[in-house]
Design an enzyme around this catalytic site. Sequence first.
Site, PDB file in Angstrom:
ATOM      1  N   ASP A   1      36.250  40.289  43.111  1.00  0.00           N
ATOM      2  CA  ASP A   1      37.130  39.165  42.748  1.00  0.00           C
ATOM      3  C   ASP A   1      36.527  37.844  43.215  1.00  0.00           C
ATOM      4  OD1 ASP A   1      39.331  38.020  41.635  1.00  0.00           O
ATOM      5  OD2 ASP A   1      40.703  38.553  43.246  1.00  0.00           O
ATOM      6  N   GLY A   2      36.877  36.777  42.483  1.00  0.00           N
ATOM      7  CA  GLY A   2      36.470  35.431  42.897  1.00  0.00           C
ATOM      8  C   GLY A   2      35.324  34.842  42.087  1.00  0.00           C
ATOM      9  N   ASN A   3      34.948  35.511  41.010  1.00  0.00           N
ATOM     10  CA  ASN A   3      33.844  34.981  40.190  1.00  0.00           C
ATOM     11  C   ASN A   3      34.186  33.613  39.619  1.00  0.00           C
ATOM     12  OD1 ASN A   3      32.588  37.389  40.637  1.00  0.00           O
ATOM     13  ND2 ASN A   3      32.769  38.166  38.547  1.00  0.00           N
TER      14      ASN A   3
ATOM     15  N   TRP B   1      34.294  30.956  42.328  1.00  0.00           N
ATOM     16  CA  TRP B   1      32.917  30.677  42.771  1.00  0.00           C
ATOM     17  C   TRP B   1      32.279  29.657  41.829  1.00  0.00           C
ATOM     18  CZ3 TRP B   1      28.126  31.061  40.476  1.00  0.00           C
ATOM     19  CH2 TRP B   1      27.011  31.047  41.313  1.00  0.00           C
TER      20      TRP B   1
ATOM     21  N   THR C   1      42.512  46.880  32.188  1.00  0.00           N
ATOM     22  CA  THR C   1      43.271  46.901  30.935  1.00  0.00           C
ATOM     23  C   THR C   1      44.031  45.587  30.752  1.00  0.00           C
ATOM     24  OG1 THR C   1      44.941  48.143  32.196  1.00  0.00           O
ATOM     25  CG2 THR C   1      43.560  49.404  30.709  1.00  0.00           C
TER      26      THR C   1
ATOM     27  N   ASN D   1      42.738  42.625  31.638  1.00  0.00           N
ATOM     28  CA  ASN D   1      41.798  41.513  31.450  1.00  0.00           C
ATOM     29  C   ASN D   1      41.665  41.065  29.989  1.00  0.00           C
ATOM     30  OD1 ASN D   1      39.520  42.493  34.132  1.00  0.00           O
ATOM     31  ND2 ASN D   1      41.159  40.975  34.146  1.00  0.00           N
TER      32      ASN D   1
ATOM     33  N   ILE E   1      46.025  45.744  45.160  1.00  0.00           N
ATOM     34  CA  ILE E   1      45.264  46.862  44.589  1.00  0.00           C
ATOM     35  C   ILE E   1      44.986  46.596  43.106  1.00  0.00           C
ATOM     36  CG2 ILE E   1      45.333  49.338  44.066  1.00  0.00           C
ATOM     37  CD1 ILE E   1      45.172  49.038  46.988  1.00  0.00           C
TER      38      ILE E   1
END
Length: 265
Positions: free
Chosen positions: A35-37, A40, A81, A83, A210
């Site tokens: 996570d965090g792309n 960033w 699913t 996304n 989660i």
Amino acid sequence: MSRQLATSADQVHSRCIPDGLDLSKLPGHLAVIMDGNGRWAKARGLPRVMGHRAGVEALKSTLRLCNDLGIRALTAYAFSTENWSRPGEEVNFLMTLFERVLQRELHALESEQVRIRFLGDLEDLPLRLQTLIADAMRRTADNRGIHFNVCTNYGGRRELVRASRRLAERVALGELEVSQIDENTLAAELYTVGELDPDLLIRTSGERRISNFLLWQLAYAEIHVTDVFWPDFGADALFSALLDYQSRCRRFGGLDGVTPDALGS
Ligand code: FPP
């Protein structure tokens, strides 16, 4: 003080490992929520998708380091699913990225003995990607190195519904008695069949959820959350997570603690 990681012949990813890390007590199976792309990229004034591109590099180095360390399985959450609800441009970028990465990296995965599997409802993916995935899974199926599982169009609830339906079908066909349904028969219908459950889940970017990932399989996993955004997740962050894991006392619902070494992982 640190030690040099003992590496196999062509390792370019050997690192100095921290003194406190016990290489005989590593998790057998590591799961990661990358996570965090987007954040960033935003922090650098870049389009979100550049974060995904940088995320691939972090995933490659994590995979190689895990393989070097002798960790048996790495399972990464690449596309859920949920996304599909992102802007079409981002979804298309991700699908094309998966294709390019597979085309570019397959040879290296083969020579590094990585066994790659994609877990999820693959039939909803673009046809070209499905073909590349099938080819990659076939060509690496007999490899003896790390099991690299890429959860793509994956949802934990959907996986459980799918498994339940399959069991119901087998009962309807007379292949199975209702009384025979237990944890083993259900686990055998999950995408992860044949894989031991993850010992450690790492989630980056500080989120403590989660997010529909491996709902069944994470039942007894230790959870490590780091504030690091996924593209910045490197060897130091991985070693911190592994040290954190080794500090845990795993009880599995009982009273006597089990330290990771007692699990033989
Ligand atoms: C979550 O960050 C990340 C994703 C939805 C995509 C992750 C995919 C990769 C790193 C590519 C992997 C490629 C292969 C072939 C295995 P986010 O966009 O939700 O970040 P944010 O929370 O900052 O917006």
